[in-house]
Each structure stands twice: as structure tokens, then as C-alpha cells.
Design a protein around this motif. Structure first.
Motif, mmCIF file in Angstrom:
data_model
loop_
_atom_site.group_PDB
_atom_site.id
_atom_site.type_symbol
_atom_site.label_atom_id
_atom_site.label_comp_id
_atom_site.label_asym_id
_atom_site.label_seq_id
_atom_site.Cartn_x
_atom_site.Cartn_y
_atom_site.Cartn_z
ATOM 1 N N GLU A 195 0.817 -1.213 0.000
ATOM 2 C CA GLU A 195 0.000 0.000 0.000
ATOM 3 C C GLU A 195 0.851 1.264 0.000
ATOM 4 N N ASP A 249 1.645 -6.999 6.057
ATOM 5 C CA ASP A 249 1.370 -8.395 5.686
ATOM 6 C C ASP A 249 2.253 -8.808 4.496
ATOM 7 N N GLY A 301 -2.292 -13.116 4.240
ATOM 8 C CA GLY A 301 -3.693 -12.819 3.925
ATOM 9 C C GLY A 301 -4.284 -11.920 4.993
ATOM 10 N N ALA A 315 -3.653 -11.404 9.100
ATOM 11 C CA ALA A 315 -3.063 -10.141 9.548
ATOM 12 C C ALA A 315 -3.942 -9.507 10.627
ATOM 13 N N ASP A 359 -9.234 -0.155 6.615
ATOM 14 C CA ASP A 359 -8.378 -0.470 5.469
ATOM 15 C C ASP A 359 -7.447 0.703 5.188
#
Ligand code: UDP
Ligand code: MG
Length: 316
Positions: free
Chosen positions: A11, A40, A69, A73, A90
Motif C-alpha cells: 500500500e 502483511d 492474507g 493479519a 483499510d
């Protein structure tokens, strides 16, 4: 204290703007907070960014040994959170951090779980919308004596009592949506508009979604096995009736019939295999995730918070 848990997998593109927006919101809270990132197994610059964020007190990071996954996490986050409540959000800014104060408000007013529920799926493709609709219908059908609310994302706050219950669960297979619904407690669904992804890509292709869907069914219910047993009984009875009838007219042509029954048996065997596989991963008792390092403001750490990543090997 509230632990805000953010699972990140590749990310780097969105993390700087996400972190800035999140911290700005958290600073306005009337309660104490910690921010716990779970890396992760990212292969981009996420980890470098996260270690920079961790130089601020109250920001920590768990660095998993590989990509396990999102569900795994999240378990890592739950295991290491120090807050009384945890809040999942998120990293891609689909869940607006600005809604956190509202969630905290509902928690402080007595709710145990605050689920954020998508108001609409207009931004989704029609394929995703239809499959989501069918999936939640199936879930509703499978869940016994509890409800799986539709369109609830992982954006949620979990208070002390359900958090303790989650931590006490020994099972390996974690399907958070289902488990949270199974817990019960005083739950509130708050509608919200899910924004489009700010940058980067979704990690869920169609196959990954099917996989998650099957895991969910296996974790939640034994009903498909029961349905299959009942159907098998029905087929057994009709086979018997068919054979008796064919004998009586002396024209036993059973090709198609046998083919149908064979396909049915193959389906059943595959289904039993899936349940057996799920049982196997429970029996093996392998850890849900492995921690490579953790950094940020950690207990027993004498130096300044977040300087160098500690490399405590930890198995959970
Ligand atoms: N994520 C993760 N591990 C994975 C896949 C995703 O930690 O293996 C994180 C991801 O970085 C993001 C969140 O889970 O913060 C949601 O992922 P994504 O946006 O890809 O899912 P979508 O919103 O498309 O369902
Ligand atoms: Mg997303």
C-alpha cells in the motif's frame, strides 16, 4: 484506550496520505489511542514508510514474515493490540477515517460492536454486486440462530467483551465476518458510503473472493453436509424405485441415470474433501501467522520508540 489496526499489503502509494488523514482524526478523539499497522508481507516500500511512521509515539508496526492474507493479519493485530477496544480500517482510504469518532461515540454509549455497513454498491461491477447479493443470501441461510448482516465491511470497532471472546477462540481458520456475527453481543450497524480506492490495486481477484467465500461457508456451517446426506437419501430411494420399475418393464437402460448419480457422488466427495481440509488445518495447529519483527513504541524497549526494528522472533 482504542487500538486502531491497519493491515497493509503493498500500500506504499496510499500510505502517506492515509496516515496523515488518520492521525489528524485520531488526535481529535477524547480517549487514548494507539495505531497498530500490520505489514502483511508487502513487497513495495510499505515497510520503510511504516518504520518512519513508527517514530511517532503511539504508532507501532507488526511485520509478518510473509503475506498471510488479510484475515491472518487481522488476527496478528488482535493478538498484539493493547487497547480495550480495537478498530479495523483499510489502508486504501475506502473507509473514511473521519467516521472513527462516530464509531467511538457508539462504543462509549454502550455498544459492544460497531459494524460499518455499505450503504450501496453502486461503485461495484454488476458481477460483484450479484455475487455479493447471492453470497449474503447463502450466508443467511447457513447461519444457525445468528445473522450475518449484509454488506458489512471489515471497518468495525470491537469492544472489550467481544474482543476477549475472539482472543479466546482456539480455531485456526478465521473468517472474521462470520466469527463476529457468531459472537453476538450488543451490535450496531452504521451505514456509510465506501469511497473508491485512493491509489494502488485491490488484492482480491475473482478467484480470491471465491476462496474467501468457501472458507466462510466451511467455517460457519455444517449444513451443506446435512443437505447432501438428505439429497443422497432421496437419490437412493428414487434409484431403487427406478430400477424396480425398469426390471418390471425389462428395459434396463441406466446409462444416463448412472452418469447423473456419478456426478452427484463426485460433487459430494469434493464437498467432504473441503470439510476434511478445513479440519486438517485445525488439527495441524500451525500458527495463523509468523512475526518477523515489530517496531515502534514497544514494552520493555529502553531506547527511543521506533528507532530500529527489533527482531524478536515470535510464533503465535
Ligand atoms: N490486505 C492485507 N493482506 C492481503 C490483502 C489485503 O493486509 O493479503 C489489506 C490491504 O492492504 C487493505 C485491506 O486489506 O488495507 C483491504 O484490501 P483491498 O483494498 O485489496 O480489498 P477490497 O477493498 O478491494 O475488498
Ligand atoms: Mg480496498
Amino acid at each position: 484506550m482504542l487500538s486502531v489496526i491497519v493491515c497493509c499489503y503493498n500500500e506504499a502509494k496510499v500510505l502517506p496520505v492515509f496516515h496523515r488523514r488518520l492521525i489528524a482524526v485520531l488526535k481529535t478523539l477524547s480517549i487514548r489511542y494507539e495505531l497498530l499497522y500490520v505489514n502483511d508481507g508487502s513487497r513495495d516500500d510499505s515497510l520503510a514508510l511504516l518504520s518512519r511512521f513508527c517514530q511517532t509515539p503511539g504508532v507501532r508496526c507488526l511485520n509478518l514474515s510473509r503475506n498471510f492474507g488479510k484475515e491472518a493479519a487481522m488476527v496478528a493485530g488482535i493478538d498484539h493490540a493493547r487497547g480495550d477496544a480495537v478498530l479495523f480500517i483499510d489502508a486504501d482510504l475506502q473507509d473514511p477515517p473521519e467516521l472513527i469518532p462516530l464509531m467511538v461515540h457508539h462504543w462509549l454509549s454502550g455498544r459492544d460492536i460497531v459494524n460499518m455497513q455499505r450503504r450501496s454498491r453502486v461503485s461495484d461491477t454488476s458481477g460483484k454486486r450479484i455475487s455479493a447479493y447471492l453470497y449474503y443470501k447463502l450466508m443467511g441461510f447457513l447461519a444457525d440462530k445468528f445473522e450475518v448482516p449484509p454488506d458489512v465491511s471489515d471497518f468495525r470497532l470491537i469492544g472489550p467483551a467481544p474482543l476477549a471472546a475472539l482472543r479466546a477462540m482456539p480455531e485456526r481458520t478465521r473468517f472474521m465476518k462470520g466469527l463476529i456475527s457468531w459472537l453476538g453481543f450488543n451490535t450496531l450497524e452504521v451505514p456509510y458510503d465506501r469511497e473508491p480506492r485512493n491509489a494502488g490495486q485491490t488484492k482480491w481477484g475473482p478467484l480470491a473472493l471465491v476462496d474467501l467465500g468457501i472458507e466462510g461457508v466451511l467455517a460457519l456451517s455444517r449444513k451443506p453436509l446435512r443437505w447432501f446426506s438428505l439429497l443422497s437419501l432421496l437419490i437412493f430411494i428414487s434409484t431403487l424405485a427406478f430400477i424396480i420399475q425398469q426390471f418390471s418393464v425389462e428395459t434396463l437402460s441406466t446409462h444416463h441415470f448412472i452418469l447423473g448419480v456419478a456426478a452427484f457422488i463426485a460433487l459430494g466427495t469434493a464437498m467432504i474433501g473441503e470439510y476434511l481440509g478445513a479440519t486438517l488445518s485445525e488439527v495441524r495447529q500451525r500458527p495463523i501467522y509468523l512475526l518477523n519483527s515489530q517496531f515502534g513504541e514497544m514494552p520493555r524497549q529502553s531506547g527511543k520508540p521506533g528507532t530500529t526494528p527489533s527482531r524478536e522472533q515470535e510464533t503465535t
